[in-house]
Enzyme design. Structure first.
Site, PDB file in Angstrom:
ATOM      1  N   GLU A  39      11.535 -32.948  25.501  1.00  8.04           N
ATOM      2  CA  GLU A  39      10.844 -34.132  24.989  1.00  8.04           C
ATOM      3  C   GLU A  39       9.379 -33.823  24.661  1.00  8.04           C
ATOM      4  OE1 GLU A  39      12.644 -35.984  28.607  1.00  8.04           O
ATOM      5  OE2 GLU A  39      12.263 -37.820  27.463  1.00  8.04           O
ATOM      6  N   TYR A  46      21.872 -40.055  34.489  1.00  7.56           N
ATOM      7  CA  TYR A  46      21.132 -40.055  33.211  1.00  7.56           C
ATOM      8  C   TYR A  46      20.436 -41.401  33.119  1.00  7.56           C
ATOM      9  CZ  TYR A  46      20.992 -38.711  28.150  1.00  7.56           C
ATOM     10  OH  TYR A  46      20.637 -38.330  26.878  1.00  7.56           O
ATOM     11  N   GLU A  59      13.408 -34.992  38.176  1.00 13.58           N
ATOM     12  CA  GLU A  59      14.327 -36.014  38.693  1.00 13.58           C
ATOM     13  C   GLU A  59      14.041 -36.282  40.172  1.00 13.58           C
ATOM     14  OE1 GLU A  59      18.486 -35.563  37.840  1.00 13.58           O
ATOM     15  OE2 GLU A  59      18.148 -34.312  36.066  1.00 13.58           O
ATOM     16  N   GLU A  76      13.992 -30.426  34.262  1.00  8.74           N
ATOM     17  CA  GLU A  76      14.154 -31.877  34.205  1.00  8.74           C
ATOM     18  C   GLU A  76      13.596 -32.470  35.487  1.00  8.74           C
ATOM     19  OE1 GLU A  76      18.254 -32.855  33.251  1.00  8.74           O
ATOM     20  OE2 GLU A  76      17.815 -32.628  31.104  1.00  8.74           O
ATOM     21  N   ARG A  79      19.079 -25.468  27.142  1.00  9.43           N
ATOM     22  CA  ARG A  79      19.341 -26.394  26.034  1.00  9.43           C
ATOM     23  C   ARG A  79      20.226 -25.782  24.953  1.00  9.43           C
ATOM     24  NH1 ARG A  79      18.287 -30.807  28.718  1.00  9.43           N
ATOM     25  NH2 ARG A  79      16.129 -31.011  29.368  1.00  9.43           N
ATOM     26  N   ASP A 112      25.015 -35.519  38.765  1.00  8.07           N
ATOM     27  CA  ASP A 112      23.761 -35.793  38.074  1.00  8.07           C
ATOM     28  C   ASP A 112      23.947 -36.964  37.117  1.00  8.07           C
ATOM     29  OD1 ASP A 112      21.087 -35.397  37.543  1.00  8.07           O
ATOM     30  OD2 ASP A 112      21.461 -33.970  35.918  1.00  8.07           O
ATOM     31  N   GLN A 122      23.763 -25.537  26.222  1.00 12.44           N
ATOM     32  CA  GLN A 122      24.271 -26.919  26.268  1.00 12.44           C
ATOM     33  C   GLN A 122      24.707 -27.402  24.877  1.00 12.44           C
ATOM     34  OE1 GLN A 122      21.391 -29.565  28.007  1.00 12.44           O
ATOM     35  NE2 GLN A 122      22.716 -31.361  27.939  1.00 12.44           N
ATOM     36  N   HIS A 175      14.260 -41.423  28.563  1.00  7.98           N
ATOM     37  CA  HIS A 175      14.768 -40.056  28.362  1.00  7.98           C
ATOM     38  C   HIS A 175      16.020 -40.088  27.487  1.00  7.98           C
ATOM     39  CE1 HIS A 175      16.034 -35.938  29.082  1.00  7.98           C
ATOM     40  NE2 HIS A 175      17.203 -36.385  29.516  1.00  7.98           N
ATOM     41  N   LYS A 185      23.944 -26.234  32.956  1.00  8.50           N
ATOM     42  CA  LYS A 185      23.314 -26.898  34.096  1.00  8.50           C
ATOM     43  C   LYS A 185      23.697 -26.231  35.413  1.00  8.50           C
ATOM     44  CE  LYS A 185      21.859 -30.682  31.801  1.00  8.50           C
ATOM     45  NZ  LYS A 185      20.534 -31.307  31.949  1.00  8.50           N
ATOM     46  N   ASP A 217      16.478 -30.225  37.630  1.00  8.68           N
ATOM     47  CA  ASP A 217      17.761 -29.820  37.042  1.00  8.68           C
ATOM     48  C   ASP A 217      17.457 -28.852  35.892  1.00  8.68           C
ATOM     49  OD1 ASP A 217      20.299 -29.686  35.915  1.00  8.68           O
ATOM     50  OD2 ASP A 217      20.119 -31.624  34.915  1.00  8.68           O
ATOM     51  N   THR A 251      19.739 -25.679  40.580  1.00  3.27           N
ATOM     52  CA  THR A 251      19.114 -26.994  40.724  1.00  3.27           C
ATOM     53  C   THR A 251      18.212 -26.887  41.940  1.00  3.27           C
ATOM     54  OG1 THR A 251      21.089 -28.092  39.866  1.00  3.27           O
ATOM     55  CG2 THR A 251      19.533 -29.459  41.096  1.00  3.27           C
ATOM     56  N   THR A 259      16.731 -37.265  34.243  1.00  8.14           N
ATOM     57  CA  THR A 259      15.338 -36.968  33.901  1.00  8.14           C
ATOM     58  C   THR A 259      14.540 -38.253  33.794  1.00  8.14           C
ATOM     59  OG1 THR A 259      16.184 -35.147  32.604  1.00  8.14           O
ATOM     60  CG2 THR A 259      13.879 -35.740  32.257  1.00  8.14           C
TER      61      THR A 259
HETATM   62 CA    CA Z   1      19.694 -33.869  34.516  1.00 11.47          CA
END
Ligand code: CA
Length: 419
Positions: free
Chosen positions: A365, A130, A203, A201, A239, A128, A242, A135, A255, A235, A259, A351
């Site tokens: 966000e 970024y 994606e 997320e 949070r 994955d 994480q 984002h 994560k 994804d 998925t 994301t």
């Molecule tokens: Ca991600």
């Protein structure tokens, strides 16, 4: 270019004859096999291959299998050949061999409503990235403040981490809210329990069709040729898990729960008309990443949230053209160490968020870290996902009188296991 399958010619149909994505389906408990989508029908490619109407060019059949990997491994010439054969078989004025064979049509055409879709590929590895700058900026502002929101490496390197292939699931798969180690900012010690800040997320996923060699980096142009196609990808992200676990090696269990990808792989060929330039380079890229060719795509992407038993609320609408790095650049970077890429590798884009708040691709966000709950059309608000919520991604490219659609990428959150 109309099809004799009339539903494929309808306005806003995701699967016109210009699309012809690949997937894996089954019906009534039969073995899963490869297929394409045309209008509101699934077309059984194993049946067409068995009847000699589709030839991928390899020695053995490739479509009577529960994943696309054997077909993908044949490479670009085979992908183009099959696309041409299908286009001829499905166009109104093309090859009548399928249209005129009533018995084969009865066997090979299955209404989508009667088909169960499966994971289209055996996922070799999942990485994955970024790669949407907005984002990365938004997350940076929340966690580090506006002064150094963007990591110092961001404009030089496609940041990524090695994820889990084993928990990649197809759209429609329900999963339990993850359990994990959590530590409140004011607590001295962590505890174990259900995630309280579960997020999605938005994606894109790129799927590697042909492999690279151990020890051999590939160029961006070579990487692009290796990509078979694209899916929508969610994804799912815990949070709070994480926040506690990520120092110093990055995301791990936050994560790893699930998925979700959409069941139809939209090919690079189908997306060809929607290629676009990369956003302006704010700093020059190193030569191995520098790529003047237009390898980004204009794909409209949408997220919506549906509470249990209520109507959905659209959360955001964004575009894949916001990505700072293309999938080809990500893949070239991934191989730069000599790391070999395999048939069935899945690359998440990161994301995708655009400049406007209506274009943000996660609840982190949209609710600004949980401080600004998002109102739902059916009443109530969401800062993060609740049990019973279904999160759906959709995507499409709008052409002149047709669209190349991805279908839906959906998943429902079930309550956590009891601790
Ligand atoms: Ca991600």
């Amino acid at each position: 270019m109309p099809s004799w399958i009339e539903s494929a010619n309808a306005d806003k149909c995701d699967f016109p004859i210009q699309n012809l994505p690949f997937g894996v389906f089954s019906k009534g408990g039969e073995a899963p096999r490869c297929c394409t989508a045309i209008g509101d029908q699934v077309l059984d490619l194993a049946a067409l291959e068995g009847a000699g109407l589709v030839k991928a060019g390899g020695e053995a059949p490739v479509f009577n299998k529960p994943e696309l990997n054997a077909f993908m491994a044949l490479g670009t010439a085979a992908w183009s050949a099959v696309r041409e054969q299908l286009t001829a078989l499905l166009s109104k004025d093309g090859n009548p061999a399928l249209k005129d064979d009533f018995t084969l049509c009865v066997v090979a055409l299955v209404p989508m409503a009667e088909a169960e879709m499966h994971l289209p590929i055996a996922v070799a590895d999942y990485t994955d990235f970024y790669s949407a700058k907005q984002h990365a900026f938004n997350v940076g502002v929340m966690f580090r403040g506006p002064e150094n929101a963007l990591p110092a490496n961001y404009l030089h390197i496609p940041i990524g981490y090695n994820g889990r292939a084993s928990s990649v699931v197809v759209s429609g798969t329900e999963f339990r809210r993850p359990l994990g180690q959590l530590k409140a900012p004011d607590a001295d010690t962590p505890h174990f329990g259900p995630c309280q800040r579960l997020d999605f997320e938005l994606e894109m996923g790129a799927i590697v069709g042909t492999p690279s060699t151990f020890g051999q980096p590939v160029t961006v142009a070579e990487a692009d040729e290796m990509i078979f196609g694209y899916v929508l990808l969610n994804d799912w992200s815990a949070r709070d898990i994480q926040a506690w676990e990520y120092v110093p090696l990055g995301p791990f269990q936050a994560k790893a729960t699930a998925t979700t990808i959409s069941p139809w792989v939209v090919t690079r060929a189908a997306l060809g008309a929607f290629r676009t330039d990369a956003p302006p380079r704010e700093k020059p890229l190193l030569p191995y990443l520098d790529d003047p060719a237009p390898r980004h795509y204009r794909i409209t992407l949408e997220s919506s949230l549906q509470p249990d038993g209520a109507a959905p609320t659209k959360l955001s609408e964004t575009n894949s053209s916001y990505l700072y790095y293309s999938a080809a650049q990500q893949l070239a970077h991934h191989s730069s160490s000599g790391c070999p890429m395999r048939t069935g590798d899945l690359l998440g884009s990161g994301t995708i968020s655009g400049p406007d708040k209506s274009e943000w691709g996660s609840l982190l966000e949209l609710s600004w870290g949980g401080n600004e709950p998002v109102p739902l059309a059916t009443g109530g608000t969401r800062s993060f996902l609740e049990d019973g919520d279904t999160l759906t991604l959709r995507g499409w490219c709008q052409g002149d009188g047709y669209r190349i659609g991805f279908g839906a990428c959906s998943g429902k959150v079930l309550p956590a296991l009891k601790v």
